[in-house]
Design a protein around this motif. Structure first.
Motif, PDB file in Angstrom:
ATOM      1  N   ALA A 180      43.212  46.856  25.900  1.00 17.57           N
ATOM      2  CA  ALA A 180      42.396  47.835  26.349  1.00 17.57           C
ATOM      3  C   ALA A 180      43.031  48.604  27.592  1.00 17.57           C
ATOM      4  CB  ALA A 180      41.275  47.121  27.229  1.00 17.57           C
ATOM      5  N   LEU A 181      44.100  48.216  28.266  1.00 17.74           N
ATOM      6  CA  LEU A 181      44.840  48.871  29.286  1.00 17.74           C
ATOM      7  C   LEU A 181      46.092  49.786  28.759  1.00 17.74           C
ATOM      8  CD1 LEU A 181      44.865  45.863  31.910  1.00 17.74           C
ATOM      9  CD2 LEU A 181      43.740  48.028  32.380  1.00 17.74           C
ATOM     10  N   ASP A 182      46.440  49.410  27.540  1.00 16.47           N
ATOM     11  CA  ASP A 182      47.381  49.510  26.720  1.00 16.47           C
ATOM     12  C   ASP A 182      48.726  49.368  27.548  1.00 16.47           C
ATOM     13  OD1 ASP A 182      49.162  50.824  24.811  1.00 16.47           O
ATOM     14  OD2 ASP A 182      49.035  52.832  25.826  1.00 16.47           O
ATOM     15  N   ALA A 183      48.654  47.840  27.942  1.00 15.35           N
ATOM     16  CA  ALA A 183      49.707  47.445  29.161  1.00 15.35           C
ATOM     17  C   ALA A 183      50.833  46.563  27.961  1.00 15.35           C
ATOM     18  CB  ALA A 183      49.223  46.538  30.016  1.00 15.35           C
ATOM     19  N   SER A 184      51.902  46.763  28.420  1.00 17.99           N
ATOM     20  CA  SER A 184      52.983  45.715  27.617  1.00 17.99           C
ATOM     21  C   SER A 184      52.927  44.482  28.097  1.00 17.99           C
ATOM     22  CB  SER A 184      54.119  46.398  27.809  1.00 17.99           C
ATOM     23  OG  SER A 184      54.722  46.463  29.182  1.00 17.99           O
ATOM     24  N   PHE A 185      52.454  43.985  29.358  1.00 18.42           N
ATOM     25  CA  PHE A 185      52.211  42.730  29.799  1.00 18.42           C
ATOM     26  C   PHE A 185      51.226  42.718  30.880  1.00 18.42           C
ATOM     27  CE2 PHE A 185      54.825  44.015  33.627  1.00 18.42           C
ATOM     28  CZ  PHE A 185      54.169  43.011  34.579  1.00 18.42           C
ATOM     29  N   VAL A 186      50.391  41.530  30.896  1.00 17.01           N
ATOM     30  CA  VAL A 186      49.415  41.211  31.850  1.00 17.01           C
ATOM     31  C   VAL A 186      49.545  39.677  32.328  1.00 17.01           C
ATOM     32  CG1 VAL A 186      47.633  42.856  30.920  1.00 17.01           C
ATOM     33  CG2 VAL A 186      47.521  40.388  30.140  1.00 17.01           C
ATOM     34  N   ARG A 187      49.278  39.449  33.398  1.00 19.00           N
ATOM     35  CA  ARG A 187      49.515  38.370  34.187  1.00 19.00           C
ATOM     36  C   ARG A 187      48.856  38.186  35.205  1.00 19.00           C
ATOM     37  NH1 ARG A 187      55.403  38.714  35.349  1.00 19.00           N
ATOM     38  NH2 ARG A 187      54.657  39.687  37.375  1.00 19.00           N
ATOM     39  N   LEU A 188      47.926  36.957  35.338  1.00 24.55           N
ATOM     40  CA  LEU A 188      47.233  36.649  36.195  1.00 24.55           C
ATOM     41  C   LEU A 188      47.989  36.613  37.672  1.00 24.55           C
ATOM     42  CD1 LEU A 188      44.142  35.647  36.166  1.00 24.55           C
ATOM     43  CD2 LEU A 188      44.740  33.526  36.376  1.00 24.55           C
ATOM     44  N   ALA A 189      47.417  37.405  38.625  1.00 27.45           N
ATOM     45  CA  ALA A 189      48.290  37.735  39.920  1.00 27.45           C
ATOM     46  C   ALA A 189      48.383  36.402  40.714  1.00 27.45           C
ATOM     47  CB  ALA A 189      47.248  38.776  40.838  1.00 27.45           C
ATOM     48  N   ASP A 190      49.610  36.398  41.632  1.00 26.78           N
ATOM     49  CA  ASP A 190      49.701  35.365  42.554  1.00 26.78           C
ATOM     50  C   ASP A 190      48.769  35.550  43.755  1.00 26.78           C
ATOM     51  OD1 ASP A 190      51.184  37.518  43.979  1.00 26.78           O
ATOM     52  OD2 ASP A 190      52.944  36.713  43.197  1.00 26.78           O
ATOM     53  N   GLU A 191      48.922  34.552  44.491  1.00 24.71           N
ATOM     54  CA  GLU A 191      47.923  34.404  45.850  1.00 24.71           C
ATOM     55  C   GLU A 191      48.221  35.607  46.816  1.00 24.71           C
ATOM     56  OE1 GLU A 191      47.705  31.112  48.240  1.00 24.71           O
ATOM     57  OE2 GLU A 191      48.140  29.883  46.498  1.00 24.71           O
ATOM     58  N   GLU A 192      49.395  36.173  46.891  1.00 24.17           N
ATOM     59  CA  GLU A 192      49.800  37.185  47.464  1.00 24.17           C
ATOM     60  C   GLU A 192      49.202  38.495  47.168  1.00 24.17           C
ATOM     61  OE1 GLU A 192      53.967  38.663  49.279  1.00 24.17           O
ATOM     62  OE2 GLU A 192      53.720  36.699  48.924  1.00 24.17           O
ATOM     63  N   THR A 193      49.413  38.793  46.032  1.00 23.29           N
ATOM     64  CA  THR A 193      48.724  40.195  45.269  1.00 23.29           C
ATOM     65  C   THR A 193      47.292  40.085  45.472  1.00 23.29           C
ATOM     66  OG1 THR A 193      50.723  40.005  43.633  1.00 23.29           O
ATOM     67  CG2 THR A 193      48.895  41.353  43.486  1.00 23.29           C
ATOM     68  N   VAL A 194      46.765  38.892  45.198  1.00 18.46           N
ATOM     69  CA  VAL A 194      45.137  38.748  45.430  1.00 18.46           C
ATOM     70  C   VAL A 194      44.932  39.181  46.707  1.00 18.46           C
ATOM     71  CG1 VAL A 194      43.326  37.196  45.201  1.00 18.46           C
ATOM     72  CG2 VAL A 194      44.971  37.253  43.355  1.00 18.46           C
ATOM     73  N   LYS A 195      45.719  38.697  47.627  1.00 22.44           N
ATOM     74  CA  LYS A 195      45.125  38.944  48.959  1.00 22.44           C
ATOM     75  C   LYS A 195      45.332  40.568  49.316  1.00 22.44           C
ATOM     76  CE  LYS A 195      45.195  35.759  52.921  1.00 22.44           C
ATOM     77  NZ  LYS A 195      45.380  34.729  53.504  1.00 22.44           N
ATOM     78  N   LYS A 196      46.588  41.151  48.807  1.00 17.66           N
ATOM     79  CA  LYS A 196      46.715  42.428  49.034  1.00 17.66           C
ATOM     80  C   LYS A 196      45.614  43.143  48.650  1.00 17.66           C
ATOM     81  CE  LYS A 196      51.431  43.120  48.824  1.00 17.66           C
ATOM     82  NZ  LYS A 196      52.302  43.586  48.023  1.00 17.66           N
ATOM     83  N   ALA A 197      45.125  42.825  47.384  1.00 19.67           N
ATOM     84  CA  ALA A 197      44.219  43.647  46.940  1.00 19.67           C
ATOM     85  C   ALA A 197      42.655  43.518  47.359  1.00 19.67           C
ATOM     86  CB  ALA A 197      44.064  43.308  45.116  1.00 19.67           C
ATOM     87  N   THR A 198      42.532  42.335  47.706  1.00 17.76           N
ATOM     88  CA  THR A 198      41.080  41.921  48.092  1.00 17.76           C
ATOM     89  C   THR A 198      40.950  41.731  49.329  1.00 17.76           C
ATOM     90  OG1 THR A 198      41.418  39.552  47.631  1.00 17.76           O
ATOM     91  CG2 THR A 198      40.852  40.910  45.804  1.00 17.76           C
ATOM     92  N   GLY A 199      42.004  41.119  50.104  1.00 20.34           N
ATOM     93  CA  GLY A 199      42.051  41.023  51.789  1.00 20.34           C
ATOM     94  C   GLY A 199      41.441  39.735  51.925  1.00 20.34           C
ATOM     95  N   ALA A 200      41.423  38.867  50.791  1.00 23.40           N
ATOM     96  CA  ALA A 200      40.756  37.580  50.725  1.00 23.40           C
ATOM     97  C   ALA A 200      41.433  36.544  50.027  1.00 23.40           C
ATOM     98  CB  ALA A 200      39.264  37.272  50.347  1.00 23.40           C
ATOM     99  N   PRO A 201      41.687  35.166  50.304  1.00 21.06           N
ATOM    100  CA  PRO A 201      42.173  34.118  49.479  1.00 21.06           C
ATOM    101  C   PRO A 201      41.776  34.060  47.981  1.00 21.06           C
ATOM    102  CG  PRO A 201      40.790  33.084  51.081  1.00 21.06           C
ATOM    103  CD  PRO A 201      40.616  34.647  51.564  1.00 21.06           C
ATOM    104  N   VAL A 202      42.303  33.510  47.067  1.00 22.84           N
ATOM    105  CA  VAL A 202      41.732  33.567  45.631  1.00 22.84           C
ATOM    106  C   VAL A 202      40.367  32.912  45.710  1.00 22.84           C
ATOM    107  CG1 VAL A 202      42.143  32.446  43.661  1.00 22.84           C
ATOM    108  CG2 VAL A 202      44.103  33.306  44.971  1.00 22.84           C
ATOM    109  N   GLY A 203      39.470  33.406  44.785  1.00 21.52           N
ATOM    110  CA  GLY A 203      38.048  32.564  44.764  1.00 21.52           C
ATOM    111  C   GLY A 203      37.176  33.697  45.177  1.00 21.52           C
TER     112      GLY A 203
END
Length: 568
Positions: free
Chosen positions: A309-332
């Motif tokens: 759907a994204l026409d991406a060449s890879f997708v990977r569940l983000a690590d904690e740090e990236t999640v924090k950066k995107a959401t401002g919150a810990p995973v969950g």
RNA sequence: CGGGGCGUAGCGCAGCCUGGUAGCGCACCUGCUUUGGGAGCAGGGUGUCGGAGGUUCGAAUCCUCUCGCCCCGACCA
């Protein structure tokens, strides 16, 4: 064959480490013995069955115009480096060094070797198309071998590779192999479906898997109740539901405290909201940037679909740090409202009213979330199909069944011919890469799948085409001269007719012989006992269905032949 | 690779916690009886207790290391 002379060690109990029925029965019936994890000896009984599968495969492949070759098990690293797979393939590829310290691998598949073979010999479009196959032992250093012959590390596979000048030719051969595989599995008396599948690491554009239906199968397949659509759930498309009229009044969005509640189950229980009301938000890293992927709480995201759907060449569940950066919150506690990422949602999210999602803040969720009003997203089919979903091809519904993958056909395109320089000259004298197809069948797996489909509480029930013997003759008591003589006579005449026959000439009690006969599952059993013999009769019993008939001695061989000529 | 578990007779297992003669069922060998659905009686043990080191008067048992195997997960035909 005489039972007394054959290495046929049957077991009353099954070893503790066997966990599927085919593996238990193969061990108990004296077909296989384990040598190491995922590596087996084939005993005479097992080899007979494997040979039967091979013979069917071989005759149908030959019929379809393919030619048999044999490639090496040990392959020089250079070939794999040329295709680029030496680095890509990972630890499944068992690498070894010879005495000169040169690198080799044990072949897990043979695209490189066949491409090398063909590029050396084929120059012109006049020599095409070509379909070459082999029946060869492969080695894949599986992380976790299991289920006996169904997922071994060393296994026998029929692999075929076709070479073409044009796409049309490759397409025709794909159809040809599709038909050939159907015939092969029909001849093996298997209940199977050909399903659309992912192509995996081998590459290529699309593929079909041949799945034997069995509850113990490792793959889930979705198939339509109405039309012929069938696909691996990894790939199965889901017909988007029609936008439903609103049932609820949109309420005001509200933040609620949900300390420590991260999973769908926890949040659902804590807020007393059905999982269908939750919007599951998964943060992914992709080559197209960070993405928030949304599915309804009771569904699972499908990474393959997300990738497409994204026409991406890879997708990977983000690590904690990236999640924090995107959401401002810990995973969950991620949610689509004010998230710093591109939002892509499954169609199932579109109809959620007054839903629940993460607040992008530790220990908090927000309720009464409504798509479009509170966030915007691109919609796509990005979840796994489940039982009852709409068929993408018609208005039927999808059912989910389990299957064992016994065959797989791919359109490879020019992946290997380009990387390895396998070219030919076309009619215009222009050099072009060969177009390839690739077609595999797991031989041992096919035998195992047959047992999964054909057994009862007493043992294996071989379909006739795979059975190690056509007929078993059981003299009830070999110490009775008359019985012994009659059994020997029958044995000779059956053999004389070309029927593979096993004579249980052991000095064992009748019960022992009957139990073993049921266990090893030979289609027809002829029992020679004193009482019946006095009237010139023997008992003919079919393993499948258990039908018993008394037959005159002289008619027995013909009666057996008749039963064996019937289907299944 | 992460989590859990198991290695004791050919197979299936008990014994280990609480250290003191290595056991049970099946299989196997001998004899007698039995003989159409995994027989009965009598006799027989075929074992480096996965391996190495340690503690101890003494280790299957306690400790350390190691090897192998299995289950769940991620991966894959």
């Amino acid at each position: 064959m005489r039972f007394s002379k054959m290495l046929l060690p049957t077991l009353k109990e099954s070893p503790a480490d066997a966990d599927v029925i085919s593996q238990k029965l193969m061990i108990r019936a004296g077909m296989i013995r384990k040598v190491a994890a995922g590596i087996y000896n084939l005993l005479p009984m097992g080899l007979r069955v494997i040979r039967n599968v091979e013979d069917i495969v071989r005759s149908e492949m030959d019929n379809a115009g393919a030619q048999e070759v044999q490639m090496p098990v040990v392959i020089p690293a250079e070939l794999w480096k040329e295709s680029g797979r030496w680095d890509e393939y990972g630890k499944e590829l068992l690498r070894v060094r010879d005495r000169h310290d040169r690198e080799f691998c044990l072949g897990p598949t043979h695209e490189e070797v066949i491409t090398d073979m063909v590029r050396r010999e084929v120059r012109s479009y006049r020599e095409l198309p070509l379909n070459l196959y082999q029946i060869q032992t492969k080695f894949r250093d599986e992380i976790r071998p299991r289920f006996g012959l169904m997922r071994g590390r060393e296994f026998v596979m029929k692999d075929a590779y076709s070479f073409h000048a044009t796409d049309e030719s490759a397409e025709l051969e794909y159809q040809n192999m599709h038909r050939t595989y159907s015939r092969i599995f029909e001849r093996c008396s298997l209940e199977f479906r050909a399903v659309e599948a992912e192509t995996g690491a081998i590459g290529g554009r699309f593929s079909h898997e041949f799945m034997v239906l069995a509850d113990t199968g490792e793959d889930a397949i979705a198939s339509c109740s109405v039309c012929s659509y069938a696909a691996n759930v990894e790939r199965a498309e889901v017909r988007p539901s029609q936008p439903a009229p609103r049932k609820e009044e949109p309420r005001t969005i509200e933040r609620v405290s949900t300390p420590g509640k991260k999973t769908i189950e926890e949040v659902s229980a804590f807020l007393k909201a059905a999982p269908q009301k939750l919007i599951k938000t998964l943060i992914y890293e992709t080559d197209k940037g960070v993405v928030a992927a949304l599915v309804r709480g009771d569904f699972d995201l499908n990474e393959m679909k997300l990738k497409r759907a994204l026409d991406a060449s890879f997708v990977r569940l983000a690590d904690e740090e990236t999640v924090k950066k995107a959401t401002g919150a810990p995973v969950g506690f991620a949610g689509p409202v004010n998230v710093k990422a591109r939002v892509i949602a499954d169609f199932s999210v579109r109809d959620i009213e007054n839903g629940v999602t993460g607040a992008n803040e530790a220990d908090a969720h927000i309720v009464n979330v409504n798509p479009e009003r509170d966030f915007s997203a691109g919609y796509a089919d990005i979840r796994n199909a489940v039982e009852g979903d709409g068929c993408p091809r018609c208005n039927g519904t999808l059912g989910i069944k389990r299957g064992i993958e016994v065959g797989h056909i791919f359109k490879l395109g020019t992946k290997y011919s380009v990387s390895m320089g396998a070219t030919f000259l076309d009619e215009a004298g222009k050099e072009r890469p060969l177009i390839m197809g690739c077609y595999g069948i797991g031989i041992g797996r096919t035998a195992a799948a047959s047992i999964e489909q054909n057994h009862d509480d007493f043992g294996i029930i071989w379909p006739k085409p795979l059975a190690p013997f056509g007929c078993e003759v059981v003299p009830v008591n070999v110490n009775d001269e008359e019985v012994k003589k009659a059994a020997e006579g029958l044995y000779d005449s059956l053999i004389g007719m070309g029927i593979d026959t096993l004579l249980d000439d052991r000095d064992e009690r009748a019960g022992v012989k009957f139990k073993d006969a049921d266990l090893i599952g030979i289609p027809v059993r002829v029992t020679v006992g004193e009482k019946n013999l006095k009237q010139g009769l023997v008992e003919v019993k079919e393993r499948r269905g258990g039908k018993v008939s008394l037959v005159k001695m002289n008619d027995t061989a013909n009666a057996v032949r008749l039963i064996l000529s019937e289907k299944a």
